[in-house]
Motif scaffolding. Structure first.
Motif, PDB file in Angstrom:
ATOM      1  N   GLU A   1       0.732  -1.193   0.111  1.00 40.27           N
ATOM      2  CA  GLU A   1      -0.037   0.101  -0.028  1.00 40.27           C
ATOM      3  C   GLU A   1       0.809   1.435   0.003  1.00 40.27           C
ATOM      4  OE1 GLU A   1      -3.660   2.068   2.906  1.00 40.27           O
ATOM      5  OE2 GLU A   1      -2.600   0.143   3.354  1.00 40.27           O
ATOM      6  N   MET A   2       1.807   1.250   0.916  1.00 43.93           N
ATOM      7  CA  MET A   2       2.858   2.355   0.697  1.00 43.93           C
ATOM      8  C   MET A   2       3.710   2.492  -0.722  1.00 43.93           C
ATOM      9  SD  MET A   2       4.671   2.226   4.563  1.00 43.93           S
ATOM     10  CE  MET A   2       4.759   0.320   5.139  1.00 43.93           C
ATOM     11  N   ALA A   3       4.023   1.513  -1.213  1.00 41.29           N
ATOM     12  CA  ALA A   3       4.528   1.420  -2.560  1.00 41.29           C
ATOM     13  C   ALA A   3       3.626   2.200  -3.550  1.00 41.29           C
ATOM     14  CB  ALA A   3       4.779  -0.221  -3.089  1.00 41.29           C
TER      15      ALA A   3
ATOM     16  N   PHE B   1      14.785  10.312  -7.904  1.00 38.89           N
ATOM     17  CA  PHE B   1      15.383   8.539  -7.803  1.00 38.89           C
ATOM     18  C   PHE B   1      14.889   8.124  -6.610  1.00 38.89           C
ATOM     19  CE2 PHE B   1      18.953   5.858  -6.896  1.00 38.89           C
ATOM     20  CZ  PHE B   1      18.641   5.004  -7.789  1.00 38.89           C
ATOM     21  N   LEU B   2      15.015   8.827  -5.313  1.00 36.91           N
ATOM     22  CA  LEU B   2      14.930   8.226  -4.064  1.00 36.91           C
ATOM     23  C   LEU B   2      13.645   7.774  -3.853  1.00 36.91           C
ATOM     24  CD1 LEU B   2      17.485   9.912  -1.734  1.00 36.91           C
ATOM     25  CD2 LEU B   2      17.551   7.664  -2.593  1.00 36.91           C
ATOM     26  N   VAL B   3      12.582   8.773  -4.204  1.00 39.93           N
ATOM     27  CA  VAL B   3      11.113   8.538  -3.993  1.00 39.93           C
ATOM     28  C   VAL B   3      10.811   7.276  -5.017  1.00 39.93           C
ATOM     29  CG1 VAL B   3       8.686   9.186  -4.372  1.00 39.93           C
ATOM     30  CG2 VAL B   3      10.551  10.522  -3.155  1.00 39.93           C
ATOM     31  N   GLU B   4      11.415   7.086  -6.074  1.00 43.15           N
ATOM     32  CA  GLU B   4      11.025   6.259  -7.112  1.00 43.15           C
ATOM     33  C   GLU B   4      11.441   4.893  -6.728  1.00 43.15           C
ATOM     34  OE1 GLU B   4      12.407   4.586 -11.708  1.00 43.15           O
ATOM     35  OE2 GLU B   4      12.963   6.529 -10.751  1.00 43.15           O
ATOM     36  N   ILE B   5      12.707   4.914  -6.192  1.00 45.09           N
ATOM     37  CA  ILE B   5      13.282   3.567  -5.861  1.00 45.09           C
ATOM     38  C   ILE B   5      12.466   3.113  -4.305  1.00 45.09           C
ATOM     39  CG2 ILE B   5      15.473   3.774  -6.916  1.00 45.09           C
ATOM     40  CD1 ILE B   5      16.660   4.101  -4.112  1.00 45.09           C
ATOM     41  N   THR B   6      12.082   4.218  -3.661  1.00 47.31           N
ATOM     42  CA  THR B   6      11.451   3.500  -2.308  1.00 47.31           C
ATOM     43  C   THR B   6      10.032   2.929  -2.808  1.00 47.31           C
ATOM     44  OG1 THR B   6      12.220   5.610  -1.138  1.00 47.31           O
ATOM     45  CG2 THR B   6      10.232   4.508  -0.416  1.00 47.31           C
ATOM     46  N   SER B   7       9.283   3.379  -3.684  1.00 51.44           N
ATOM     47  CA  SER B   7       8.331   2.653  -4.137  1.00 51.44           C
ATOM     48  C   SER B   7       8.434   1.213  -4.621  1.00 51.44           C
ATOM     49  CB  SER B   7       7.530   3.535  -5.353  1.00 51.44           C
ATOM     50  OG  SER B   7       6.508   2.730  -5.812  1.00 51.44           O
TER      51      SER B   7
END
Length: 472
Positions: free
Chosen positions: A215-217, A231-237
């Motif tokens: 869900e967080m993804a 990039f960091l938000v993208e890879i976090t997902s």
């Protein structure tokens, strides 16, 4: 006959990928590794690029394979190994040859090496490379410090192998001696703060809102289409969406909560203190990583002190939107602090660091690449002498617009016992920064009381002392 345009020493992950990147852009590259077997393995595995790679079995053979003036990239462990490698190379190199340290060096070591080589006929470049394994192979952000003449010798190769943003190379000469490595250090400090704030938002979602990783993804994926596009938000997902083959659980849920660090974040915090420029978001992130590594102590403390269990994180309305705005505000604080530290270092060391260009070369290839950096570059271009990023029209607007969300999220997190050290530091930073009269007048009075350090009055100049001991 020497044919290589450049050489690479050290065929670990980063060095090997950098060499392949160079070959991929049509340049002949000589390679050398302390273990000759590794050199042979690398050359044998280069596939269609093997014709551009010149493997060598000794330093003498390596140096002879490069066209003078020889640029030699060292990509080995920072510290003493670099000094030892330079010492081994010096007798073999000739006037105007260039030694390039592309590792994560402390910029003060780079400045020392630059001075030590200055009168030897050799030239030294400290080159910050950001982007990790993939960046090294397909295009990193590259920050160069050295003489402009040495940059001109290697600029064709460096620009070619760097990441591109709208066809612009994400590489630049930033100034003399340690300028490149210093900028890379601050890049990493900002990276620490950015990652810590993302982790704090994740912690709120996980522990305060009972959200599951998939869900967080989805939330982070949606944010990556807005102002937090990075990039960091993208890879976090992507990280949150990844499952563990062994347990069937989200992979993030089976990873030990103990973050590593290699030193650049700490160096950022130390240098900010050395130059008396607050970088509280970076400091909070470094402290949080250090505390995360104390897994045994934290387990004992939870047993002894108990963990706050104060209920669900509730902010009313659209919680995701508030969290997004809070993260954006924290990001502004981290970047503002990082650029302020670079501005102070630029003056102290005479580098004349080009802030708009630094923001531009971080737009692709590096770990903190984001949409945000275009706005930073534009802000510094329009107001080059601004004292702080948040004083520019665009970023003062963002601070005002996200203020309520940031303090709402931080206040509710504190009420519910959810640790948010970096986001909390952003609130405090903004609140202190925009208060014309703070509370340091009391500190000055205290300092004068116990140490006769003196103070200035608001109604006059010069040093004054209080009558603290009267009647004692």
């Amino acid at each position: 006959m020497a044919s290589a345009e450049i050489g690479v020493i050290g065929l670990g992950v980063m060095g090997a990928n950098l060499a392949l990147n160079i070959a991929d852009h049509g340049f002949d590259v000589a390679v050398y590794n302390r273990t000759e077997e590794r050199t042979r393995e690398f050359a044998a595995g280069a596939g269609e690029l093997s014709s551009k790679i010149i493997p060598t079995g000794s330093l003498e053979e390596f140096v002879a394979a490069i066209r003078p003036p020889r640029p030699v990239i060292i990509m080995i462990k920072a510290g003493d190994p670099v000094d030892q490698q330079i010492a081994a190379l010096k007798p073999l190199l000739e006037n105007n040859d260039i030694i390039i340290d592309a590792g994560n060096a402390n910029f003060r070591d780079t400045m020392r090496r630059f001075e030590e080589l200055k009168d030897t006929g050799l030239t030294f470049i400290g080159m910050g490379v950001s982007g990790g394994e993939e960046g090294a192979r397909f295009g990193p952000s590259i920050m160069v410090g050295g003489t402009e003449a040495s940059w001109n010798r290697v600029s064709d190769v460096i620009n070619a192998i760097s990441a591109k943003f709208n066809d612009e190379p994400c590489a630049a000469w930033l100034g003399e001696n340690g300028a490149g490595h210093f900028v890379k250090t601050i890049h990493n400090g900002i990276e620490y703060a950015d990652m810590q704030m993302i982790a704090e938002i994740y912690g709120i979602m996980r522990d305060g809102m009972d959200m599951k990783a998939p869900e967080m993804a989805g939330v982070f994926d949606a944010w990556n289409s807005g102002p937090l596009d990075s990039f960091l938000v993208e890879i976090t997902s992507k990280v949150l969406a990844t499952g563990d083959d062994k347990t069937g659980k989200p992979l993030v849920d089976v990873i030990l909560d103990a973050a590593g660090q290699k030193g650049t974040g700490r160096w950022s915090a130390i240098e900010s203190q050395q130059m008396a420029v607050p970088a509280s978001a970076i400091e909070a992130a470094v402290g949080a990583r250090s505390l995360s590594a104390m897994t045994g102590l934290r387990a004992e403390a939870e047993e002894l002190l108990g963990r706050p269990d104060l209920g669900r994180f509730e902010v009313g309305g659209n919680a995701a939107a508030l969290l997004e705005q809070a993260l954006l505000a924290g990001k502004v604080a981290a970047y503002a602090q990082g650029f302020a530290v670079m501005a102070a270092a630029s003056k102290e060391f005479g580098w004349n660091l080009p802030m708009p260009i630094i923001a531009k070369i971080w737009r692709a290839g590096c770990i903190i690449r984001s949409r945000f950096l275009d706005e930073i570059s534009e802000a510094f271009t329009k107001t080059p002498d601004v004292a702080n990023l948040v004083m520019t029209p665009e970023f003062s607007r963002i601070v005002k617009e996200t203020d309520t969300a940031l303090r709402t999220v931080v206040a509710e997190a504190v009420r519910k016992g959810l640790p948010v050290p970096a986001l909390s530091s952003a609130v405090a930073y903004f609140d202190q920064l925009r208060r014309a009269r703070g509370t340091a007048n009391l500190i000055q009075a205290q300092r004068d009381f116990f140490g006769a350090h003196g103070f200035e009055r608001i109604d006059g100049k010069g040093e004054n002392h209080g009558p603290w001991n009267m009647g004692n």
